[in-house]
Design a protein around this motif. Structure first.
Motif, PDB file in Angstrom:
ATOM      1  N   MET A 276       0.846  -1.183   0.000  1.00 38.86           N
ATOM      2  CA  MET A 276       0.000   0.000   0.000  1.00 38.86           C
ATOM      3  C   MET A 276       0.886   1.239   0.000  1.00 38.86           C
ATOM      4  O   MET A 276       1.781   1.369   0.836  1.00 38.86           O
ATOM      5  CB  MET A 276      -0.904  -0.024   1.229  1.00 38.86           C
ATOM      6  CG  MET A 276      -1.912   1.098   1.253  1.00 38.86           C
ATOM      7  SD  MET A 276      -3.193   0.936   0.010  1.00 38.86           S
ATOM      8  CE  MET A 276      -4.360  -0.051   0.889  1.00 38.86           C
ATOM      9  N   LEU A 277       0.647   2.134  -0.930  1.00 32.17           N
ATOM     10  CA  LEU A 277       1.421   3.382  -0.978  1.00 32.17           C
ATOM     11  C   LEU A 277       0.933   4.330   0.107  1.00 32.17           C
ATOM     12  O   LEU A 277      -0.267   4.447   0.357  1.00 32.17           O
ATOM     13  CB  LEU A 277       1.253   4.056  -2.340  1.00 32.17           C
ATOM     14  CG  LEU A 277       1.921   3.396  -3.539  1.00 32.17           C
ATOM     15  CD1 LEU A 277       1.554   4.149  -4.821  1.00 32.17           C
ATOM     16  CD2 LEU A 277       3.428   3.376  -3.371  1.00 32.17           C
ATOM     17  N   SER A 278       1.862   5.008   0.705  1.00 30.01           N
ATOM     18  CA  SER A 278       1.488   6.048   1.671  1.00 30.01           C
ATOM     19  C   SER A 278       1.163   7.333   0.920  1.00 30.01           C
ATOM     20  O   SER A 278       1.524   7.500  -0.247  1.00 30.01           O
ATOM     21  CB  SER A 278       2.645   6.280   2.650  1.00 30.01           C
ATOM     22  OG  SER A 278       3.802   6.695   1.944  1.00 30.01           O
ATOM     23  N   ASP A 279       0.470   8.239   1.589  1.00 30.27           N
ATOM     24  CA  ASP A 279       0.188   9.542   0.983  1.00 30.27           C
ATOM     25  C   ASP A 279       1.492  10.255   0.665  1.00 30.27           C
ATOM     26  O   ASP A 279       2.508  10.064   1.347  1.00 30.27           O
ATOM     27  CB  ASP A 279      -0.635  10.408   1.938  1.00 30.27           C
ATOM     28  CG  ASP A 279      -2.066   9.909   2.089  1.00 30.27           C
ATOM     29  OD1 ASP A 279      -2.454   8.998   1.340  1.00 30.27           O
ATOM     30  OD2 ASP A 279      -2.781  10.430   2.969  1.00 30.27           O
ATOM     31  N   GLY A 280       1.454  11.088  -0.355  1.00 25.05           N
ATOM     32  CA  GLY A 280       2.625  11.887  -0.689  1.00 25.05           C
ATOM     33  C   GLY A 280       3.231  11.480  -2.017  1.00 25.05           C
ATOM     34  O   GLY A 280       2.679  10.670  -2.765  1.00 25.05           O
ATOM     35  N   TYR A 281       4.381  12.059  -2.306  1.00 24.22           N
ATOM     36  CA  TYR A 281       5.079  11.807  -3.567  1.00 24.22           C
ATOM     37  C   TYR A 281       6.028  10.619  -3.423  1.00 24.22           C
ATOM     38  O   TYR A 281       6.589  10.392  -2.360  1.00 24.22           O
ATOM     39  CB  TYR A 281       5.869  13.048  -3.983  1.00 24.22           C
ATOM     40  CG  TYR A 281       5.001  14.236  -4.297  1.00 24.22           C
ATOM     41  CD1 TYR A 281       4.318  14.313  -5.506  1.00 24.22           C
ATOM     42  CD2 TYR A 281       4.861  15.288  -3.384  1.00 24.22           C
ATOM     43  CE1 TYR A 281       3.510  15.399  -5.793  1.00 24.22           C
ATOM     44  CE2 TYR A 281       4.061  16.374  -3.662  1.00 24.22           C
ATOM     45  CZ  TYR A 281       3.380  16.434  -4.877  1.00 24.22           C
ATOM     46  OH  TYR A 281       2.588  17.507  -5.166  1.00 24.22           O
ATOM     47  N   HIS A 282       6.226   9.902  -4.526  1.00 21.40           N
ATOM     48  CA  HIS A 282       7.123   8.752  -4.552  1.00 21.40           C
ATOM     49  C   HIS A 282       7.976   8.846  -5.801  1.00 21.40           C
ATOM     50  O   HIS A 282       7.450   9.018  -6.905  1.00 21.40           O
ATOM     51  CB  HIS A 282       6.327   7.442  -4.550  1.00 21.40           C
ATOM     52  CG  HIS A 282       5.428   7.303  -3.364  1.00 21.40           C
ATOM     53  ND1 HIS A 282       5.867   6.764  -2.172  1.00 21.40           N
ATOM     54  CD2 HIS A 282       4.138   7.666  -3.161  1.00 21.40           C
ATOM     55  CE1 HIS A 282       4.871   6.779  -1.304  1.00 21.40           C
ATOM     56  NE2 HIS A 282       3.807   7.327  -1.876  1.00 21.40           N
ATOM     57  N   ASP A 283       9.271   8.736  -5.665  1.00 21.69           N
ATOM     58  CA  ASP A 283      10.159   8.808  -6.812  1.00 21.69           C
ATOM     59  C   ASP A 283       9.981   7.574  -7.701  1.00 21.69           C
ATOM     60  O   ASP A 283       9.871   6.454  -7.212  1.00 21.69           O
ATOM     61  CB  ASP A 283      11.620   8.882  -6.364  1.00 21.69           C
ATOM     62  CG  ASP A 283      11.981  10.247  -5.788  1.00 21.69           C
ATOM     63  OD1 ASP A 283      11.314  11.236  -6.149  1.00 21.69           O
ATOM     64  OD2 ASP A 283      12.933  10.318  -4.987  1.00 21.69           O
ATOM     65  N   VAL A 284       9.973   7.819  -8.993  1.00 25.34           N
ATOM     66  CA  VAL A 284       9.954   6.743  -9.975  1.00 25.34           C
ATOM     67  C   VAL A 284      11.398   6.496 -10.384  1.00 25.34           C
ATOM     68  O   VAL A 284      12.106   7.435 -10.741  1.00 25.34           O
ATOM     69  CB  VAL A 284       9.095   7.125 -11.198  1.00 25.34           C
ATOM     70  CG1 VAL A 284       9.169   6.049 -12.271  1.00 25.34           C
ATOM     71  CG2 VAL A 284       7.657   7.387 -10.773  1.00 25.34           C
ATOM     72  N   PRO A 285      11.863   5.263 -10.332  1.00 28.39           N
ATOM     73  CA  PRO A 285      13.260   4.997 -10.686  1.00 28.39           C
ATOM     74  C   PRO A 285      13.577   5.428 -12.117  1.00 28.39           C
ATOM     75  O   PRO A 285      12.727   5.369 -13.006  1.00 28.39           O
ATOM     76  CB  PRO A 285      13.380   3.476 -10.535  1.00 28.39           C
ATOM     77  CG  PRO A 285      12.264   3.093  -9.623  1.00 28.39           C
ATOM     78  CD  PRO A 285      11.151   4.057  -9.901  1.00 28.39           C
ATOM     79  N   LYS A 286      14.790   5.851 -12.341  1.00 34.62           N
ATOM     80  CA  LYS A 286      15.220   6.236 -13.675  1.00 34.62           C
ATOM     81  C   LYS A 286      15.123   5.038 -14.612  1.00 34.62           C
ATOM     82  O   LYS A 286      15.335   3.897 -14.220  1.00 34.62           O
ATOM     83  CB  LYS A 286      16.641   6.784 -13.636  1.00 34.62           C
ATOM     84  CG  LYS A 286      16.748   8.119 -12.919  1.00 34.62           C
ATOM     85  CD  LYS A 286      18.155   8.685 -13.011  1.00 34.62           C
ATOM     86  CE  LYS A 286      18.271  10.003 -12.258  1.00 34.62           C
ATOM     87  NZ  LYS A 286      17.442  11.056 -12.820  1.00 34.62           N
ATOM     88  N   GLY A 287      14.777   5.300 -15.859  1.00 27.13           N
ATOM     89  CA  GLY A 287      14.602   4.244 -16.842  1.00 27.13           C
ATOM     90  C   GLY A 287      13.216   3.608 -16.820  1.00 27.13           C
ATOM     91  O   GLY A 287      12.944   2.685 -17.581  1.00 27.13           O
ATOM     92  N   LYS A 288      12.351   4.091 -15.937  1.00 29.64           N
ATOM     93  CA  LYS A 288      11.004   3.531 -15.796  1.00 29.64           C
ATOM     94  C   LYS A 288       9.954   4.560 -16.216  1.00 29.64           C
ATOM     95  O   LYS A 288      10.232   5.752 -16.324  1.00 29.64           O
ATOM     96  CB  LYS A 288      10.743   3.135 -14.337  1.00 29.64           C
ATOM     97  CG  LYS A 288      11.756   2.171 -13.741  1.00 29.64           C
ATOM     98  CD  LYS A 288      11.496   0.759 -14.178  1.00 29.64           C
ATOM     99  CE  LYS A 288      12.410  -0.219 -13.441  1.00 29.64           C
ATOM    100  NZ  LYS A 288      12.129  -1.610 -13.812  1.00 29.64           N
ATOM    101  N   VAL A 289       8.749   4.068 -16.447  1.00 36.48           N
ATOM    102  CA  VAL A 289       7.584   4.933 -16.621  1.00 36.48           C
ATOM    103  C   VAL A 289       6.566   4.542 -15.562  1.00 36.48           C
ATOM    104  O   VAL A 289       6.459   3.374 -15.173  1.00 36.48           O
ATOM    105  CB  VAL A 289       6.957   4.815 -18.032  1.00 36.48           C
ATOM    106  CG1 VAL A 289       7.858   5.426 -19.078  1.00 36.48           C
ATOM    107  CG2 VAL A 289       6.619   3.382 -18.381  1.00 36.48           C
ATOM    108  N   ALA A 290       5.841   5.531 -15.079  1.00 39.30           N
ATOM    109  CA  ALA A 290       4.790   5.287 -14.087  1.00 39.30           C
ATOM    110  C   ALA A 290       3.467   5.757 -14.668  1.00 39.30           C
ATOM    111  O   ALA A 290       3.403   6.768 -15.374  1.00 39.30           O
ATOM    112  CB  ALA A 290       5.092   6.025 -12.794  1.00 39.30           C
TER     113      ALA A 290
END
Length: 198
Positions: free
Chosen positions: A1-15
């Motif tokens: 489960m993701l917590s509230d707030g921003y989460h970095d997307v790893p380089k080389g990936k798409v979200a």
């Protein structure tokens, strides 16, 4: 489960945010003709080269990559299943759409892939094709017709499905390899999605 707030997307990936929608009974559709000269065709025995070509023609601008990363044998196994129905729009030897309906779960149909070549967008072909999908799905003994779309797709897609009678039921976040970096896609595709070099 993701917590509230921003989460970095790893380089080389798409979200992307993926929205799942469903239709639990057949809806009424308004009659829309096919664009002039185009006809709906079911491809009874789609070959892997044909499938890869239409998948790319329809989906590359939206970074469709799920099937492209599979080996030919796996794609062929899916396409060979009689419970998977594949359609296109054809005109003068040109294929202009991909409509893929999956009946492999009893009582359900998944609209797996749905899209048009760029030249057909805005011609009414999308409405015609989705009407055909609704007719084909509910001609089988199903209780649920479902689809998902994501923020990599056309921004019109979610509204289009909702206007067509699908109801959103959940959302997910998908993180995957950027196909422009890992699957040989042209780096100029999907300019609406930035590339983050690893």
């Amino acid at each position: 489960m993701l917590s509230d707030g921003y989460h970095d997307v790893p380089k080389g990936k798409v979200a992307t945010v993926v929205t799942h929608l469903e239709m639990l009974s057949r809806v009424e559709t308004r009659d829309v003709p096919a664009p002039e000269g185009w006809r709906l065709t079911r491809i009874q025995t789609p070959t892997v080269p044909w499938y890869r070509a239409i998948y790319t023609s329809v989906g590359a601008d939206w970074l469709w990559f799920g099937r492209m990363k599979l080996p030919d044998a796996e794609i062929d196994a899916v396409l060979s299943d009689p419970k998977l129905h594949v359609y296109t729009l054809q005109k003068d030897g040109t294929d202009g759409a991909l409509l893929e309906l999956d009946f492999r779960v009893d009582g359900e149909c998944e609209l797996v892939y749905f899209g048009l070549i760029p030249e057909l967008i805005g011609t009414g072909a999308g409405r015609f094709l989705l009407n055909a999908a609704i007719d084909a799905a509910w001609s089988e003994p199903i209780k649920r017709f479902h689809v998902y779309t994501c923020t990599l797709d056309s921004p019109q897609a979610l509204g289009f499905y909702r206007r067509s009678g699908f109801v959103p039921i959940r959302q997910k976040i998908e993180i995957a390899d950027d196909p422009r970096l890992t699957f040989g896609y042209d780096r100029a595709l999907a300019p609406h999605v930035p590339i983050f070099e690893p």
